[in-house]
Every structure is written in C-alpha cells, then in structure tokens.
Write a protein that holds these residues in place. Structure first.
Motif, PDB file in Angstrom:
ATOM      1  N   HIS A 201      66.488  49.536  63.760  1.00 33.43           N
ATOM      2  CA  HIS A 201      67.002  50.439  64.680  1.00 33.43           C
ATOM      3  C   HIS A 201      68.562  50.761  64.116  1.00 33.43           C
ATOM      4  O   HIS A 201      69.338  49.810  63.739  1.00 33.43           O
ATOM      5  CB  HIS A 201      67.196  49.605  65.893  1.00 33.43           C
ATOM      6  CG  HIS A 201      67.834  50.546  67.121  1.00 33.43           C
ATOM      7  ND1 HIS A 201      68.977  50.245  67.934  1.00 33.43           N
ATOM      8  CD2 HIS A 201      67.206  51.696  67.523  1.00 33.43           C
ATOM      9  CE1 HIS A 201      69.028  51.149  68.610  1.00 33.43           C
ATOM     10  NE2 HIS A 201      67.966  51.944  68.777  1.00 33.43           N
ATOM     11  N   ASP A 205      71.711  51.609  71.549  1.00 27.37           N
ATOM     12  CA  ASP A 205      71.539  52.358  72.620  1.00 27.37           C
ATOM     13  C   ASP A 205      72.375  52.090  73.885  1.00 27.37           C
ATOM     14  O   ASP A 205      72.584  51.007  74.138  1.00 27.37           O
ATOM     15  CB  ASP A 205      70.111  52.045  73.093  1.00 27.37           C
ATOM     16  CG  ASP A 205      69.079  52.369  71.915  1.00 27.37           C
ATOM     17  OD1 ASP A 205      69.241  53.371  71.140  1.00 27.37           O
ATOM     18  OD2 ASP A 205      67.901  51.999  71.863  1.00 27.37           O
ATOM     19  N   HIS A 282      71.238  57.304  72.138  1.00 25.28           N
ATOM     20  CA  HIS A 282      70.852  56.503  70.819  1.00 25.28           C
ATOM     21  C   HIS A 282      72.167  57.128  69.930  1.00 25.28           C
ATOM     22  O   HIS A 282      72.185  58.498  69.739  1.00 25.28           O
ATOM     23  CB  HIS A 282      69.635  56.902  70.374  1.00 25.28           C
ATOM     24  CG  HIS A 282      69.674  56.312  68.780  1.00 25.28           C
ATOM     25  ND1 HIS A 282      69.045  55.226  68.713  1.00 25.28           N
ATOM     26  CD2 HIS A 282      69.667  57.031  67.436  1.00 25.28           C
ATOM     27  CE1 HIS A 282      69.003  55.017  67.410  1.00 25.28           C
ATOM     28  NE2 HIS A 282      69.423  56.015  66.538  1.00 25.28           N
TER      29      HIS A 282
HETATM   30 ZN   LIG Z   1      68.138  53.740  69.783  1.00 26.55          ZN
END
Ligand SMILES: [Zn+2]
Length: 322
Positions: A201, A205, A282
């Motif tokens: 990732h 987030d 994000h």
């Molecule tokens: Zn994300």
C-alpha cells in the motif's frame, strides 16, 4: 692695552716684569682656540641630548603619540579579527549548515592579496615593518568582510528559497482531523479489500464521509486531474524539490491540470470512485519518483501526541480500503 704681568723675585726681594716672547704668545693663543673648539664639540655631543629645543620636545611627544596609536590600532584589529572569526564560525556551522550550503573554507576566507608588492610605498622608513604589518592586517580584514558579506547575500537567497521549499513540501493532513472517521490504513504491506491478497500500500487511507473536502498539502502545480480505473477521480500535484502528492477516489475534483495550488486549497471531495471498497481518500507522497510514508509529512499541523497516535494507527496491520 695689554696686561702686564709681574713675578716676585726672592733674590732681589722685588717684583719684576714677566717678559713673554712673541712665539710663546702665539702658541698660547692657538692652544686656547683648540681648547675652545674641543669644548664646543664635547658640548654638542654630550650636553645637547639632555637639553632639548622646544621643537625636539614637540617631535618626541609626537612620536610617543604615534606609538600609542599603533598599539591601539593593533589591539582593535585583533578584536575585530576575533569578532569576524566568530561570525565566520556561525556562518559556516549554523547558517550554511541549516540551509544546506557548503561551508566556505578558511583558506578562502583568509586569502591574502598576491601579486605585486602592495606595500612598496611604505618601505624604507624606520617604522616600516610595523606600518606594513598593520596595513596588511587591515587588508586581510577587508577581504574577510567581503567574503562574509557575499556569504550573507547567498544565505538570504537560500533562506528565501528555503521558505519557498517549506511552503511547498507536503506538511499537513489532506483531511481535517474533525472530518476524519478514522485513519483506516497506513503505508506498507496490506491486505487489499477487493483483490484479496497482500499488496504494498503506497499511501495512507483516510476514512471520511462522501463530500468531505480534500486539501492540498503543499504549494505546487496540478499535473494531473483525471479519472482512471484504479484511482477513480484523482489529482496529482507537483510541489517541486522532488515532491509529488496523489489524492485518489474523489467523488468530485475541484481543480484542473496546470493550476497553481497553495497549501490548504480544496482540490476535491472524498468519494468512492475507482477501485475502492468504501468512501475514503487514498493519499500518496512521492519523493524523487518513489512513494514514501506520508505519516512523516504532517509535521505542520500535528501536535506530538497527535503524531504519535497517527503513527501508531498507520502501522496497524489490517486491510486497506483500496
Ligand atoms: Zn489507499
């Protein structure tokens, strides 16, 4: 009238005239002249030094005054040199360090004047050595002051640049803390909610309601404002200094390509577009083309406690939202 001298003759018991021959007279006169001259020469060499004329006294005072001046000047020069050395030290070790400029080497700061003899005019006097020395010291000081002032000019420019850099580097959260439901997922290996496997990732987030404002985290220029299958509606800002930020899954964008952006400008709103499991932002920070952990780029608006909380949350394992 010549003086007649007599002498007492004990034999005749009477005074008799002294008869002086002319030759003897001349010898006596010459002797007197010589003795007188010698006395004058002696007086000139041995007595004069102790008996000064007013002019000599004045000159002597003048010389003493000049000597005193010379000592004072040498002392002042030494003091100025110390001050200048301290300034150079601060310049090299604080200002230039802070602004990431190379220190100026001592040889360059203290470089003398080469080439022709600058002090020729000062030669051949009794105090030439001292005067040349002081003049040289003053020249060196002038040179050091020149180097220092150039350095300060550079520092002012670098500081302005730094200010610009500090305004450009991402340094705030893209979502206000009040609007935040939670910091869902941090940077690193995370289970992808849709792909259902562990995947790197590249950002963080932020879970928030659809329509929550998204803020630009530093000054820069929008280089992308478009829709893609993965990121949905997303904006990329180039901040310069090797930094870019990405804001993805927006419900709506509030900017367009080429627009100049200031930190804090609303560039879009939270959504669920693209490959996303729920409404969230994000957010990615890239440095020199590589994604870095955004958690280190919120220093402008987090207290140390908030930062620690954020850091902890971002390191929690679990799945990301995209
Ligand atoms: Zn994300």
């Amino acid at each position: 009238m010549t003086k007649v001298k007599y002498y007492y003759d004990p034999e005749t018991l009477s005074y008799k005239k002294i008869k002086v021959k002319p030759k003897e007279k001349i010898t006596k006169a010459v002797s007197l002249v010589i003795a007188g001259s010698l006395l004058m020469v002696w007086g000139y060499f041995f007595i004069t030094p102790f008996v000064r004329s007013p002019k000599e006294k004045h000159l002597k005072r003048e010389i003493e005054y000049l000597k005193l001046n010379e000592e004072l000047h040498a002392k002042r020069i030494a003091e100025m040199q110390t001050l200048l050395d301290e300034l150079a030290e601060r310049d090299n070790n604080i200002y230039r360090q802070y602004l990431e400029a190379n220190p100026i080497p001592t040889e360059q700061r203290k470089a003398g004047f080469g080439g022709v003899n600058r002090y020729k005019k000062l030669e051949n006097y009794s105090s030439s050595d001292k005067v040349i020395h002081i003049t040289q010291d003053l020249d060196n000081l002038a040179n050091q002051i020149y180097v220092q002032s150039k350095s300060l000019d550079e520092i002012v420019k670098l500081a302005e640049d730094k200010e610009n850099m500090l305004a450009s580097i991402p340094a705030i959260q893209p979502i206000k803390n009040n609007d935040l439901k939670r910091m869902a997922s941090g940077f690193g290996m995370r289970m992808h909610p849709i792909l259902k496997y562990r995947k790197k990732h590249n950002g963080m987030d932020f879970t928030a309601n659809k329509g929550t404002p998204i803020y630009a985290t530093g000054n820069g220029t929008v280089v992308k404002a478009q829709r893609s299958a993965t990121f949905g509606y997303h904006v990329i800002i180039d901040h310069g200094y090797g930094f870019k930020t990405i804001y993805a899954h927006m419900s709506k964008m509030n900017t367009k390509k080429g627009k100049k952006i200031l930190r804090g400008d609303v560039i879009g709103f939270v959504g669920n577009t693209g490959r996303s499991a729920a409404p969230h932002l994000h957010y990615e920070v890239h440095k020199n083309g590589k994604p870095v952990n955004p958690v280190y780029y919120y220093y402008a608006d987090l207290t140390p406690e908030e930062f620690e909380k954020m850091l902890k949350a971002s390191h929690e394992e679990g799945q990301s939202l995209d």
